[in-house]
Design an enzyme around this catalytic site. Structure first.
Site, PDB file in Angstrom:
ATOM      1  N   ASP A 134       0.851  -1.186   0.000  1.00  0.00           N
ATOM      2  CA  ASP A 134       0.000   0.000   0.000  1.00  0.00           C
ATOM      3  C   ASP A 134       0.889   1.237   0.000  1.00  0.00           C
ATOM      4  O   ASP A 134       1.740   1.389   0.872  1.00  0.00           O
ATOM      5  CB  ASP A 134      -0.934   0.004   1.217  1.00  0.00           C
ATOM      6  CG  ASP A 134      -2.106   0.965   1.035  1.00  0.00           C
ATOM      7  OD1 ASP A 134      -2.427   1.314  -0.129  1.00  0.00           O
ATOM      8  OD2 ASP A 134      -2.705   1.371   2.051  1.00  0.00           O
ATOM      9  N   HIS A 141      -3.647  13.987   0.753  1.00  0.00           N
ATOM     10  CA  HIS A 141      -3.885  13.121   1.914  1.00  0.00           C
ATOM     11  C   HIS A 141      -2.699  13.155   2.883  1.00  0.00           C
ATOM     12  O   HIS A 141      -2.879  13.328   4.092  1.00  0.00           O
ATOM     13  CB  HIS A 141      -4.149  11.685   1.454  1.00  0.00           C
ATOM     14  CG  HIS A 141      -4.239  10.712   2.589  1.00  0.00           C
ATOM     15  ND1 HIS A 141      -5.296  10.701   3.473  1.00  0.00           N
ATOM     16  CD2 HIS A 141      -3.398   9.727   2.999  1.00  0.00           C
ATOM     17  CE1 HIS A 141      -5.102   9.749   4.374  1.00  0.00           C
ATOM     18  NE2 HIS A 141      -3.959   9.142   4.111  1.00  0.00           N
ATOM     19  N   GLU A 207     -10.653   4.025   3.493  1.00  0.00           N
ATOM     20  CA  GLU A 207      -9.689   4.788   2.706  1.00  0.00           C
ATOM     21  C   GLU A 207     -10.055   4.582   1.250  1.00  0.00           C
ATOM     22  O   GLU A 207     -10.086   3.438   0.767  1.00  0.00           O
ATOM     23  CB  GLU A 207      -8.249   4.325   2.991  1.00  0.00           C
ATOM     24  CG  GLU A 207      -7.793   4.731   4.385  1.00  0.00           C
ATOM     25  CD  GLU A 207      -6.310   4.464   4.649  1.00  0.00           C
ATOM     26  OE1 GLU A 207      -5.731   3.581   3.992  1.00  0.00           O
ATOM     27  OE2 GLU A 207      -5.742   5.154   5.522  1.00  0.00           O
TER      28      GLU A 207
END
Ligand code: MN
Length: 424
Positions: A134, A141, A207
């Site tokens: 990830d 963000h 998310e």
């Protein structure tokens, strides 16, 4: 042969104007019908097309693809045939379903073994995910999180504009849309408390991410350049990386995300190929300072994918809480894969790479509840009068993604998951 990029090409299968799945998409997935085995499929409009049945009936005989590859319960082996063969398969599918082609159109007796209403089938995990990374590639963000948890004056850490920051996640808990997830339990510690406590997370969040899936393996010691990266990428899905913020806050120092992130990440079932996304390429943000040479890219590697997040409380209508776009990504997918492999780390077919939360520059484009409700200080008002700082039990989170340009809409469908109460 049909050209799937022709926006005017239509199918003899009905496709409504706002469908994510016109003949120009031809995504790949794995499905089951009641009592049947899992097998490969594509989707046109609201019709799921059984590719294994088509292969067995000889529709792909000119392509030299082993029929068995369509009958597996994951797409890994089919994806591994490589880009040129995969391209030929997509073009052949487009050709068969093009409105003027009678091969299958005029044979309803054969169609009944191949075509299924989307509502009548069950979608499965499309790939076996061996490894999962990830990233953290949205500058908006990363800046927002830095402002909230560190220092507004130095929101981005010094490495952020030089490295596509990421971590190795857990693949066993990546599940397909429609899988519901229990609220996780774990350790949390209030700022004012001396000791941690154990119990259900109070800060379950989504998310908003997209993920790409690699379609070609490399050997240990080999690196993939930014120039070659897209040859190794099969396609993309929507990715809801569920997160427990209170668990994350206590556990993440010094080694980063762990149990706050591995209790469930949910993907959309249809892998949309990079070929289908080709018309929607856009330039990324200017990267300043200049990145190191192994991370430099030529041409456009961002994609204009509109992304919506909706929350649906139990027995209530769904409510839009975010409208963002994949085009905001600071680091593009070619840079992410080049960075992943620059040290010689090998990759496999079916590996998954999350983008990181995709936030945009405006208050309505923030990709997590953490940011939308700004650490709980700006709760979201729901239609039933309740408020959300994070996700409540029995809330369903829905993400949708689609590209629109001129007369063409290519989409991902949706990824949906309900947060169930913690297990007792
Ligand atoms: Mn994430």
């Amino acid at each position: 042969m049909a050209k799937e990029t022709d926006v005017y090409m239509k199918s003899w299968i009905e496709v409504s104007g706002n469908s994510d799945f016109p003949l120009q998409n031809i995504p790949f997935g794995i499905f089951k019908t009641p009592g049947g085995p899992a097998r490969a499929a594509t989707r046109i409009g609201d019709t799921v097309v059984d590719l294994h049945a088509m292969a067995m009936k000889g529709f792909f005989d000119g392509l030299n693809i082993d029929h068995d590859l369509f009958g597996r319960d994951t797409l890994n082996a089919l994806i591994a045939i490589g880009k040129p063969a995969g391209r030929a398969l997509r073009l052949r599918i487009a050709e068969i379903f093009e409105q003027s082609n009678p091969e299958l159109r005029d044979h309803p007796g054969i169609q009944k073994d191949i075509l299924f209403p989307a509502g009548s089938v069950q979608m499965q995990m499309p790939v076996h995910v061996g490894d999962y990374t990830d990233f953290y590639s949205s500058i908006e963000h990363a800046t927002n999180v830095g402002i909230m948890f560190r220092d507004p004056a130095n929101a981005l850490l010094p490495n952020w504009k030089h490295i596509p920051v990421g971590y190795h996640g857990r693949s066993s808990s990546i599940v397909v849309s429609g899988t519901n997830i229990h609220r996780p339990k774990g350790q949390t510690k209030a700022d004012t408390a001396e000791f941690p406590e154990f119990g259900p997370s109070r800060q379950v969040d989504f998310e908003l991410e997209m993920a790409f899936i690699t379609g070609r393996k490399t050997e240990l010691g080999q690196s993939v350049s930014t120039e070659d990266a897209e040859d190794h990428i099969f396609g993309m899905v929507l990715f809801n990386d569920l997160s427990a913020r209170d668990i994350q806050k206590w556990e993440y120092v010094p080694l980063g995300p762990f149990l706050a992130k591995n209790f469930g990440s949910v993907i959309s079932p249809w892998i949309v190929t990079l070929d289908a996304l080709e018309p929607f390429r856009v330039p990324g943000p200017t990267q300043e300072p200049t990145v190191l040479s192994y991370l430099r890219t030529e041409g456009d590697h961002n994609f204009d994918v509109q992304l919506d997040v909706l929350i649906q409380p139990e027995n209530q209508p769904e409510q839009l809480v975010c409208h963002s776009n994949y085009k905001y990504m600071y680091w593009n997918l070619a840079q992410q894969l080049a960075h992943q492999t620059v040290n010689g780390c090998n990759i496999n077919v079916g590996d998954m790479y999350g983008s990181g939360t995709i936030s945009g520059p405006t208050p309505d484009s923030l990709g997590s509840m953490l940011e939308i409700a700004w650490k709980g200080t700006r709760p979201v008002k729901m239609a039933d009068g309740s408020e959300r700082k994070f996700i409540n039990d029995n809330d369903t989170i829905i993400m949708r993604g689609y590209c629109i340009k001129d007369n063409l809409r290519i989409g991902f469908g949706e990824v949906k998951t309900k947060i169930l109460p913690a297990t007792s």
